[in-house]
Scaffold this active site. Structure first.
Site, PDB file in Angstrom:
ATOM      1  N   HIS A 171     -10.819 -34.033  25.627  1.00  0.00           N
ATOM      2  CA  HIS A 171      -9.895 -33.801  26.741  1.00  0.00           C
ATOM      3  C   HIS A 171      -8.698 -34.733  26.671  1.00  0.00           C
ATOM      4  O   HIS A 171      -7.567 -34.334  26.914  1.00  0.00           O
ATOM      5  CB  HIS A 171     -10.611 -34.079  28.064  1.00  0.00           C
ATOM      6  N   GLU A 228      -9.038 -12.444  14.816  1.00  0.00           N
ATOM      7  CA  GLU A 228      -9.648 -13.772  14.685  1.00  0.00           C
ATOM      8  C   GLU A 228     -10.812 -13.763  13.712  1.00  0.00           C
ATOM      9  O   GLU A 228     -11.384 -14.805  13.419  1.00  0.00           O
ATOM     10  CB  GLU A 228     -10.160 -14.244  16.045  1.00  0.00           C
ATOM     11  N   ASP A 267      -9.484 -19.520  15.131  1.00  0.00           N
ATOM     12  CA  ASP A 267     -10.770 -18.893  14.847  1.00  0.00           C
ATOM     13  C   ASP A 267     -10.774 -18.183  13.503  1.00  0.00           C
ATOM     14  O   ASP A 267     -11.789 -18.173  12.814  1.00  0.00           O
ATOM     15  CB  ASP A 267     -11.144 -17.902  15.964  1.00  0.00           C
ATOM     16  N   CYS A 293      -0.790 -16.766  17.503  1.00  0.00           N
ATOM     17  CA  CYS A 293      -0.902 -17.616  18.698  1.00  0.00           C
ATOM     18  C   CYS A 293      -1.831 -18.802  18.485  1.00  0.00           C
ATOM     19  O   CYS A 293      -2.092 -19.566  19.405  1.00  0.00           O
ATOM     20  CB  CYS A 293      -1.334 -16.802  19.911  1.00  0.00           C
TER      21      CYS A 293
HETATM   22  C1  PEP Z   1      -7.251 -18.935  18.140  1.00  0.00           C
HETATM   23  O1  PEP Z   1      -8.441 -18.785  17.886  1.00  0.00           O
HETATM   24  O2  PEP Z   1      -6.388 -19.171  17.267  1.00  0.00           O
HETATM   25  C2  PEP Z   1      -6.781 -18.846  19.528  1.00  0.00           C
HETATM   26  C3  PEP Z   1      -5.493 -18.820  19.803  1.00  0.00           C
HETATM   27  O3  PEP Z   1      -7.703 -18.822  20.520  1.00  0.00           O
HETATM   28  P1  PEP Z   1      -8.563 -20.114  20.959  1.00  0.00           P
HETATM   29  O4  PEP Z   1      -7.969 -21.335  20.285  1.00  0.00           O
HETATM   30  O5  PEP Z   1      -8.484 -20.174  22.430  1.00  0.00           O
HETATM   31  O6  PEP Z   1      -9.917 -19.760  20.435  1.00  0.00           O
HETATM   32 MG    MG Z   2      -9.726 -17.940  19.373  1.00  0.00          MG
END
Ligand code: PEP
Ligand code: MG
Length: 580
Positions: free
Chosen positions: A197, A441, A465, A512
């Protein structure tokens, strides 16, 4: 006394350079005395304990209150809520009183005894997210101890004339929050990992931080001159003159850069050869929107809605979710808002779901994200209704995480249709054409991307992921973090293939994951044909500058070679070439 220069290594979880004097924060649990209490004083000792707990409760509430407005990232509130819940749990608020009475010992000792029991229980938990809460328990105990020992929990005010580098065994997010008002230069901790965190909070505040130094707290003395280089994972203690001069120069160059970047806020992100790029923000809570807008984001490309479900007792109702989504949609004034349906499971586990999210033997491969949603359609429908209702008030899109197969898309689409139908029956307005997208992912999603392209309105690559599942490296496990490699040829091939296939089918695609905000990778992604990036707001302006200085046509041949090779050494050499 002669000051010897030395370096300490750790994990730089937040970039930048800070130069200042060390200020050591004491580790209260190490200094706890143990003494006997006469029977006649037991009640008074219990009362002393109760007063300390009360004071910490007020301290946390005051911190919570001081957070409204301003540029405090939204996670802070959730962290403080967790600490508040721990503090008020009987295992911490009541059990030590029993120990005081039974063992006739001082309150500090009773509390640390009880902490040891709780910590041991946490150590046995397999789920990494829950196990991480162990440090929250320790941090809450430290706060109470500081009160008992006559030292309030507030961090010491830094010396006015120069920056102060806080050196601690561990810091709670509630401690880090004070970086904002006190302007600490940086922080160093013995413990912590990149996903802790405190790391998330430090990144949000743009404060350099190096964690997992193991023994910085023991090696560094109060008042020593320290350089923290969050990008190089290093801390230089008592630097000699040439090193200091070099870092001062580097620091002023960085500051200059930062100031210059602010001018780009409203400038469109176009490459030299005229490719228009959209830079979106990733947010966790509605409060994060302000930072996104300040950075000039094109919209929100990823609202990690599961954060609305974490760190709280019970579930957010449909109305509560609707309000959260609507607030962001309205705040964006017509710019896109991509709401990712909740991605619970794996490292983001919700205890309060009445055991619905069980601790799976291998949580990252278990009932996570869309799998969990399809297994619990009632919860999913509640969220879908809330998102659809919010779509009436802005430019809302739905994003489904972690899809592996066409069947999952069809089921999710059927539930979205059902949610629409129920709203229609009730006469509740929503956007009937709200676009629905899917996250890429899982390698299977790229290898069978045709099923995605024909069913969905847009795609978003979750590289965090995608790397984890391609390389079979648990992204939350420090022990294998050296194997987690965004530049692995297999990862590059998958990303390149997805972008190419989507481009050909004219389906919008974004990245993302963290890769989107990594400056050294901007040109790589541009060269692959990416025109939509979504990242932490703090990175948007720097990435925009890189976009503005890129000529896509001239880098494309280098990127094509990167996509074709299986040689990791070549990949790195070509990347260097891209970034000259
Ligand atoms: C990812 O897996 O790249 C993603 C954007 O989602 P999170 O990091 O929330 O798993
Ligand atoms: Mg993800």
């Amino acid at each position: 006394m002669v000051s010897v220069s030395f370096t300490v290594h750790g994990i730089g979880v937040s970039g930048g350079i800070a130069i200042g004097r060390a200020q050591l924060v004491s580790h209260a649990t190490l200094e706890v005395a143990h003494y006997a209490i006469p029977a006649s004083k037991v009640r008074a000792e219990v009362a002393r304990f109760e007063t300390a707990v009360d004071e910490v409760q007020k301290e946390l509430e005051a911190l919570h209150g001081s957070m409204s407005g301003g540029d405090v990232p939204g996670e802070f509130g959730a962290f403080l809520d967790v600490h508040w819940m721990i503090l008020n749990d009987a295992t911490l608020a009541e059990a030590p009183k029993k120990i005081i009475a039974e063992q006739r010992c001082n309150a500090e000792w009773a509390l640390t005894q009880q902490m040891a029991v709780l910590v041991e229980q946490f150590d046995e938990i397999e789920d990494p997210y829950l196990r991480e809460r162990r440090s929250d328990v320790v941090q809450v105990v430290e706060r109470v101890l500081k009160r008992l020992m006559g030292r309030p929990g507030a961090l010491p005010a830094p010396a006015a004339e120069e920056q102060t580098i806080l050196v601690a065994h561990d810091l709670s997010p509630a401690d880090v929050i004070q970086f904002k008002s006190h302007r600490y230069g940086a922080f160093l901790t013995d413990l912590g990992g990149p996903t802790s965190h405190t790391a998330i909070v430090a990144r949000g505040l743009n404060v350099p931080a190096v964690v997992a130094t193991h023994n910085a707290r023991t090696l560094i003395r109060d008042g020593e001159l320290v350089i923290v280089d969050g990008d190089a994972n290093v801390v230089i203690v008592n630097p000699d003159r040439p090193v200091l001069a070099e870092y001062r120069l580097k620091q002023s160059q960085l500051e200059l850069e930062r100031q210059k970047l602010k001018r780009l806020r409203t400038k469109p992100a176009d490459t030299i050869d005229g490719h228009h790029v959209e830079l979106f923000a990733n947010i966790e809570l509605p409060e994060d929107l302000e930072q996104a807008l300040e950075a000039g984001a094109s919209g929100v490309g990823l609202f990690r809605s599961e954060f609305l479900f974490l760190n709280r007792p019970g579930l957010p109702s449909e109305d509560e979710q609707f309000e959260a989504y609507r607030r962001v949609a309205v705040g964006l004034e017509g710019k896109p808002l991509v709401i990712r349906t909740f991605d619970l499971g794996a490292d983001k586990t919700k205890e309060g779901l009445g055991g619905l999210v069980r601790v799976a033997p291998n949580p990252a491969l278990g009932l996570r994200a869309v799998r969990f949603c399809l297994a619990e359609p009632r919860l999913f429908l509640t969220q879908l209704r809330a998102i659809l209702r919010a779509s009436h008030y802005g430019n809302v899109r739905i994003l489904i995480p972690m899809i592996a197969s066409a069947g999952e898309i069809d089921q999710a689409l059927a539930l979205i249709a059902q949610a629409k139908e129920s709203l229609r029956e009730q006469g509740i307005p929503f956007d009937p054409n709200v676009p629905v997208g899917g996250m890429i992912e899982i390698p299977a999603a790229v290898l069978a991307i045709g099923a995605f392209l024909t069913r969905l309105d847009f795609l978003s690559i979750g590289t965090n992921d995608l790397i984890q599942y391609t390389l079979a490296v648990d992204r939350a496990d420090e022990a294998v973090s050296h194997l987690y490699d965004p530049l692995h040829p297999a990862v590059l091939k998958l990303i390149g293939t997805a972008i190419h296939a989507a481009g050909k089918a004219r389906v919008p695609i974004a990245v993302c994951g963290e890769m989107a905000g990594e400056l050294r990778l901007t040109r790589l992604l541009l060269g692959m044909g990416l025109t939509e990036f979504s990242m932490h707001p703090a990175h948007i302006l720097a990435v925009k500058q890189r976009v503005l200085t890129t000529d896509v046509a001239s880098i494309r041949p280098i990127v094509d070679r990167m996509r074709r090779t299986d040689d990791p050494v070549k990949v790195v050499a070509l990347l260097d070439k891209l970034n000259v």
